[in-house]
Design an enzyme around this catalytic site. Structure first.
Site, PDB file in Angstrom:
ATOM      1  N   ASP A 358       1.053  -1.106  -0.007  1.00 32.20           N
ATOM      2  CA  ASP A 358       0.005   0.098   0.083  1.00 32.20           C
ATOM      3  C   ASP A 358       0.807   1.323  -0.043  1.00 32.20           C
ATOM      4  OD1 ASP A 358      -2.678  -1.013  -0.192  1.00 32.20           O
ATOM      5  OD2 ASP A 358      -2.301  -1.761   1.870  1.00 32.20           O
ATOM      6  N   THR A 359       0.486   2.287  -0.688  1.00 33.89           N
ATOM      7  CA  THR A 359       1.077   3.403  -1.043  1.00 33.89           C
ATOM      8  C   THR A 359       0.352   4.714  -1.346  1.00 33.89           C
ATOM      9  OG1 THR A 359       2.522   1.714  -2.306  1.00 33.89           O
ATOM     10  CG2 THR A 359       2.779   4.078  -2.890  1.00 33.89           C
ATOM     11  N   VAL A 360       1.118   5.766  -1.266  1.00 33.91           N
ATOM     12  CA  VAL A 360       0.481   6.960  -1.857  1.00 33.91           C
ATOM     13  C   VAL A 360       1.449   7.465  -3.092  1.00 33.91           C
ATOM     14  CG1 VAL A 360      -0.526   7.571   0.301  1.00 33.91           C
ATOM     15  CG2 VAL A 360       1.683   8.438   0.020  1.00 33.91           C
TER      16      VAL A 360
END
Length: 537
Positions: A358-360
């Site tokens: 999960d990442t931005v």
């Protein structure tokens, strides 16, 4: 094969979608409105695209803590106006005691995702500081002020963040520190609840005053090391003090006249380039965006490209194979010949070459035409779930992608960087940047890049339409489809031999900014799968 009508250039204003954002001067697109506004305010106060991206990334480290944080890593592509694309690898390495033999002696055959052994040295803080020093205009401390204020004063939890926190409740409960910050009456905070992180605010203030030393040395590092050691980690202070990211040479391929730039291994950007090369061999533009044949070809290209990823991806390019060969049009033609336009491959052939999140994501373009494609990540939601006791730092779990295998290119060894899923993208044409883009979502990201680029280049959609279009992902022998994929299309994919299931969670979340040089405007899009937006002026 029955298809669907092409999506018109002008959207149907009776359909609940978003318009793309148009602006003449500068633009930012992030997964949270406050971060986007922070980037805009930074540029209006004299900062450039790099300053704005770092400031927004720091804000996201506070307000999207399940996705990103100073306890994670980042990768960056920077396209200065009129100059070549620059890439920075802000990932950290395994600790000095991380000998493959040690894990084998412990009877381990993999690195557990919630284990302290999954924590390589976090690279984000060093990357932010170094990129600001080399390519920014404003003082580093100034870029952290909005994040400090958000952590100290608090912020209301937005809907997608609340949804994620509910999904990752086990991670939140991993430590007392996590429970204290993210739980309300024993349950994850809900949309609208105000969250404050005083310990993280204090840590950010130390980093603002001291730079990277405030994170990699002294009390902050001591607390992270003590937390990890108490859980069985092999980390020592010297591991943190010795960290440094690296500038690397971007890799690229040409897709229908556009040069697509990605970061090299240890990132998985090359997987998207292989997929694009394979898809280029088919007349995709003669199909429709949601045509089963188009999605089938994308899935088959992904199966072949991910096979190569899993065989070859390690710390860097293995000396016994050639990344240049993998990215060649000749290699893609050979792989494309394996694909039937109406039938899924029953089994995948072995790799054609041999090797011994999960990442931005956020995108920024400033008034001078400088473009930044920036991605910051904890990998899985809340990373390991290990929050450093006194610092408010949530520690990532990127090291879970290491292999405990002395012969694998992704083997865990001291000083080696693990495989990474995060991958910013830049598209150029005739030497000029035309798009800064990225699609979050861990292993999904090469599919996301391929899907987004095809939507824009093959079908002429604007970046907002391209981001909104429903997605599919072939992984672990299953073709998952979002609920927006028409039932007719899903049935056709099943008839082709795919094991189709409905995706339990939307795939990723992207941002993109298109630079229209002819008209002198910027066009921005932000994925509705997240809480964010694009803004410009």
């Amino acid at each position: 094969m029955a298809g669907f009508h092409k999506i018109p250039a002008m959207r149907d204003f009776q359909t609940p979608t978003r318009s793309a954002v148009y602006a003449p001067t500068a633009m930012a697109a992030t997964s949270h409105p406050r971060a986007t506004l922070t980037a805009i305010e930074t540029m209006k106060a004299g900062g450039n695209a790099m300053d704005a991206a770092i400031c927004a990334a720091a804000a996201l480290a506070v307000i999207e803590p399940q996705m990103t944080g100073i306890g994670g890593d980042c990768f960056v592509l920077y396209a200065p106006a009129g100059k070549d694309v620059i890439a920075y690898n802000g990932s950290g390495a395994a600790v000095a005691a991380a000998e493959t033999s040690w894990y084998l002696d412990q009877g381990m055959d993999e690195i557990p995702v919630m284990s302290p052994h999954a924590v390589t040295i976090p690279g984000a803080v060093e990357a932010w500081h170094r990129l600001n020093a080399g390519h920014g205009r404003k003082e580093f401390a100034e870029l952290l002020r909005p994040a400090i204020a958000l952590a100290e004063d608090g912020f209301p939890v937005p809907p997608r963040v609340a949804y994620d926190w509910d999904r990752f409740e086990e991670k939140i409960n991993r430590t007392e520190a996590g429970q204290r910050v993210f739980l309300r009456n024993g349950k994850p905070a809900k949309a609208g609840d105000v969250i404050r992180q005083p310990e993280l605010a204090a840590t950010l203030r130390i980093i603002a005053e001291q730079g990277p030393k405030g994170f990699y040395e002294g009390p902050v590092a001591e607390d992270m090391v003590a937390t990890l050691q108490r859980l069985g980690g092999l980390h020592v202070m010297e591991d943190f003090a010795g960290h440094a990211g690296i500038f690397v040479e971007p890799i690229s391929t040409n897709y229908r006249g556009y040069d697509i730039h990605e970061c090299p291994p240890n990132g998985q950007g090359f997987v998207a380039l292989i997929m694009l090369n394979i898809c280029e061999g088919f007349a995709v533009s003669e199909m429709s965006p949601l045509d089963a044949t188009r999605l089938h070809l994308q899935a088959e290209a992904g199966r072949l490209a991910y096979r190569d990823r899993d065989a070859f991806l390690g710390d860097s390019e293995p000396k016994t194979m050639s990344l240049e060969t993998l990215l060649s049009k000749e290699y893609a033609a050979g792989q494309g010949a394996l694909i039937s336009p109406d039938r899924a491959m029953a089994t995948l052939p072995d790799p054609a070459l041999r090797a011994s999140s999960d990442t931005v994501y956020l995108s920024v373009v400033d008034c001078d035409g400088n473009a930044v494609s920036f991605i910051n990540s904890l990998f899985n939601g809340f990373g390991t779930g290990i929050m450093s006791d006194a610092t408010g730092v949530m520690l990532h779990n990127r090291g879970a992608l290491f292999k405990i295998d002395e012969n694998h290119p992704a083997r865990i060894e001291p000083g080696r960087r693990p495989p990474h899923t995060i991958m910013p993208g830049i598209a150029t044409k005739d030497g000029r940047t035309v798009m800064s883009f990225g699609v979050m979502g861990g292993h999904y990201q090469p599919f996301g890049h391929t899907h987004l680029l095809g939507n824009v280049i093959d079908f002429g959609l604007d970046v907002q339409q391209a981001l909104e279009l429903p997605r599919v992902f072939h992984y672990d022998d299953v073709l998952s489809v979002e609920t927006g994929i028409p039932d007719e299309t899903a049935d056709q994919l099943r008839a082709m031999g795919h094991d189709v299931e409905t995706a339990p969670v939307a795939f990723g979340g992207g941002q993109a900014i298109w630079i229209d040089h002819e008209r002198g405007i910027l066009i921005g899009g932000s994925d509705p799968r997240k809480d964010g937006c694009a803004l410009g002026y």
